[in-house]
Design an enzyme around this catalytic site. Structure first.
Site, PDB file in Angstrom:
ATOM      1  CD  GLU A  26      45.584 -38.805  34.461  1.00 21.25           C
ATOM      2  OE1 GLU A  26      44.526 -38.410  33.938  1.00 21.25           O
ATOM      3  OE2 GLU A  26      46.698 -38.679  33.912  1.00 21.25           O
ATOM      4  CE  LYS A  88      41.041 -33.991  28.453  1.00 23.55           C
ATOM      5  NZ  LYS A  88      41.573 -33.774  27.097  1.00 23.55           N
ATOM      6  CB  VAL A 108      47.719 -33.932  34.760  1.00 26.16           C
ATOM      7  CG1 VAL A 108      48.846 -33.330  35.599  1.00 26.16           C
ATOM      8  CG2 VAL A 108      48.132 -35.302  34.213  1.00 26.16           C
ATOM      9  CG  ASP A 140      45.189 -27.456  22.303  1.00 26.12           C
ATOM     10  OD1 ASP A 140      45.293 -27.450  23.543  1.00 26.12           O
ATOM     11  OD2 ASP A 140      44.577 -28.336  21.673  1.00 26.12           O
ATOM     12  CB  SER A 142      47.570 -29.214  28.555  1.00 29.35           C
ATOM     13  OG  SER A 142      46.913 -29.802  29.656  1.00 29.35           O
ATOM     14  CB  ALA A 143      44.312 -26.432  32.065  1.00 28.68           C
ATOM     15  CG  ASP A 144      47.456 -31.412  32.379  1.00 30.18           C
ATOM     16  OD1 ASP A 144      46.335 -31.202  32.860  1.00 30.18           O
ATOM     17  OD2 ASP A 144      47.756 -32.451  31.739  1.00 30.18           O
ATOM     18  CE  LYS A 161      50.918 -40.878  24.430  1.00 27.41           C
ATOM     19  NZ  LYS A 161      50.191 -40.704  25.672  1.00 27.41           N
TER      20      LYS A 161
HETATM   21  N1  PSU Z   1      48.563 -37.863  27.884  1.00 26.41           N
HETATM   22  C1  PSU Z   1      48.615 -39.207  27.911  1.00 26.41           C
HETATM   23  N2  PSU Z   1      47.596 -39.909  28.455  1.00 26.41           N
HETATM   24  C2  PSU Z   1      46.515 -39.270  29.010  1.00 26.41           C
HETATM   25  C3  PSU Z   1      46.472 -37.831  28.988  1.00 26.41           C
HETATM   26  C4  PSU Z   1      47.503 -37.181  28.420  1.00 26.41           C
HETATM   27  O1  PSU Z   1      49.566 -39.781  27.443  1.00 26.41           O
HETATM   28  O2  PSU Z   1      45.598 -39.941  29.493  1.00 26.41           O
HETATM   29  C5  PSU Z   1      45.320 -37.135  29.638  1.00 26.41           C
HETATM   30  C6  PSU Z   1      45.709 -36.661  31.060  1.00 26.41           C
HETATM   31  O3  PSU Z   1      44.579 -36.773  31.900  1.00 26.41           O
HETATM   32  C7  PSU Z   1      46.048 -35.215  30.837  1.00 26.41           C
HETATM   33  C8  PSU Z   1      45.038 -34.837  29.782  1.00 26.41           C
HETATM   34  O4  PSU Z   1      45.935 -34.393  31.997  1.00 26.41           O
HETATM   35  O5  PSU Z   1      44.997 -35.946  28.916  1.00 26.41           O
HETATM   36  C9  PSU Z   1      45.433 -33.572  29.045  1.00 26.41           C
HETATM   37  O6  PSU Z   1      44.381 -33.156  28.255  1.00 26.41           O
HETATM   38  P1  PSU Z   1      44.403 -31.697  27.613  1.00 26.41           P
HETATM   39  O7  PSU Z   1      45.519 -31.737  26.629  1.00 26.41           O
HETATM   40  O8  PSU Z   1      43.057 -31.548  26.975  1.00 26.41           O
HETATM   41  O9  PSU Z   1      44.621 -30.733  28.733  1.00 26.41           O
HETATM   42 MN    MN Z   2      43.948 -28.470  24.908  1.00 26.52          MN
END
Ligand code: PSU
Ligand code: MN
Length: 305
Positions: A26, A88, A108, A140, A142-144, A161
């Site tokens: 990524e 992003k 991701v 909140d 994540s879309a992941d 994490k």
């Molecule tokens: N967690 C990490 N390092 C990262 C990310 C998450 O330890 O770089 C990044 C990844 O690209 C992940 C994104 O897909 O943050 C998730 O962001 P969000 O929570 O806004 O979906």
């Molecule tokens: Mn989010």
């Protein structure tokens, strides 16, 4: 039709066509996950590690509205230098970055989407997004996680994490049918540390075992990804007390500043790195190398089945 949007570099096209192992990587981790220039050094080194293991790396991003699979070192350098100035890009952003011919660093979720379009089934990274602490109020998530529920790409990471709510993230993944497997461990790792107090669904001890489960999943039409949680090597793991203190401070600051939405994860990553005086960055880099190695092994085993 796909060619109207997708640029796959010739080496990757040939490898996918021949059924050779390819590992997707990524780009949000480059632009938003680490400071320049270590982000670029790390991204290039990760590609080298994947090659040394016998697989082909394909770093993914959106450049000028084109979905790019297999960036050049120059393109990786540009994204790294731009840092937070790059969009992003998660699932919802893809159509607009394409129509506006803009650049985007893929999370991701969007890396999985583009990898799947290119025929790549294994993806290695550092950490994934998840259910944030306090999500019962903020929503909140994540879309992941939804991407993992639907898109056929296996994701190697170092666990979740503790900027996130690890327990709620595991519950959400269970509800959505996403297997979470521990590589040579029964315990869900927590990125900087090898332990979290939570168990994984299955322990696997070899890349071959992962590949066989993936084949079965997809042969059976059970769409979606799996998470292979690979603990940080012990030599680079952090003291749980130090890291949880740093994360608590970073979260408190994020609440004071009212930061929200897509900015919160990069903010917390950056603050944790500053608070720990860069120690967490060294750990972060090492765990990504470790995941690149395992990702390559899994891609190789999968290409043999
Ligand atoms: N967690 C990490 N390092 C990262 C990310 C998450 O330890 O770089 C990044 C990844 O690209 C992940 C994104 O897909 O943050 C998730 O962001 P969000 O929570 O806004 O979906
Ligand atoms: Mn989010």
């Amino acid at each position: 039709m796909l060619e109207d949007y997708l640029d796959i570099n010739p080496e990757v096209t040939e490898a996918v066509r021949a059924g050779k192992p390819v590992v997707a990587l990524e780009s949000t981790i480059i632009s938003h996950g680490m400071p320049y220039p270590r982000n670029v050094e790390t991204a290039l080194r990760v590609e080298q590690i994947v090659r040394q293991q016998g697989a082909l790396p394909a770093t993914i991003a959106i450049l000028g509205g084109r979905l790019k699979v297999g960036l050049t070192p120059e393109e990786i350098g540009t994204l790294g230098k731009l840092g937070l100035k790059v969009h992003k890009a998660s699932r919802r952003d893809l159509p607009f970055l394409v129509s506006k011919r803009a650049d985007g660093a893929t999370t991701v979720a969007s890396t999985m989407i583009i990898a799947a379009l290119a025929g790549i089934r294994v993806f290695a990274t550092g950490g994934i997004g998840g259910v944030h602490r306090g999500a019962t109020e903020t929503f909140d998530i994540s879309a992941d996680l939804q991407e993992l529920a639907h898109t056929n790409v296996a994701v190697v990471c170092a666990g979740v994490k503790s900027i996130l709510d690890i327990g709620l993230t595991l519950e959400y993944l269970e509800s959505n049918g996403v297997p979470v497997v521990g590589y040579q461990t029964e315990e869900m790792p927590a990125f900087y540390t090898r332990e979290s107090g939570f168990k994984v669904d299955y322990r696997v001890d070899s890349a071959k075992e992962v590949a066989e489960a993936l084949k079965a999943k997809w042969d059976l039409g059970l769409n979606g990804g799996i998470i292979i949680a690979n603990p940080i090597p012990a030599a680079y793991a952090m003291d749980p007390a130090i890291i949880s203190e740093a994360i608590a401070r970073a979260i408190a600051e994020s609440e004071e500043t009212g930061i929200k939405g897509k900015d919160i994860t990069p903010f917390l990553l950056d603050r944790v790195q500053q608070i720990t005086g860069g120690h967490s960055l060294d750990s972060n880099i090492q765990l990504v190398f470790n995941n690149a190695r395992l990702g390559a092994e899994i891609a190789i085993e999968l290409s043999r089945l």
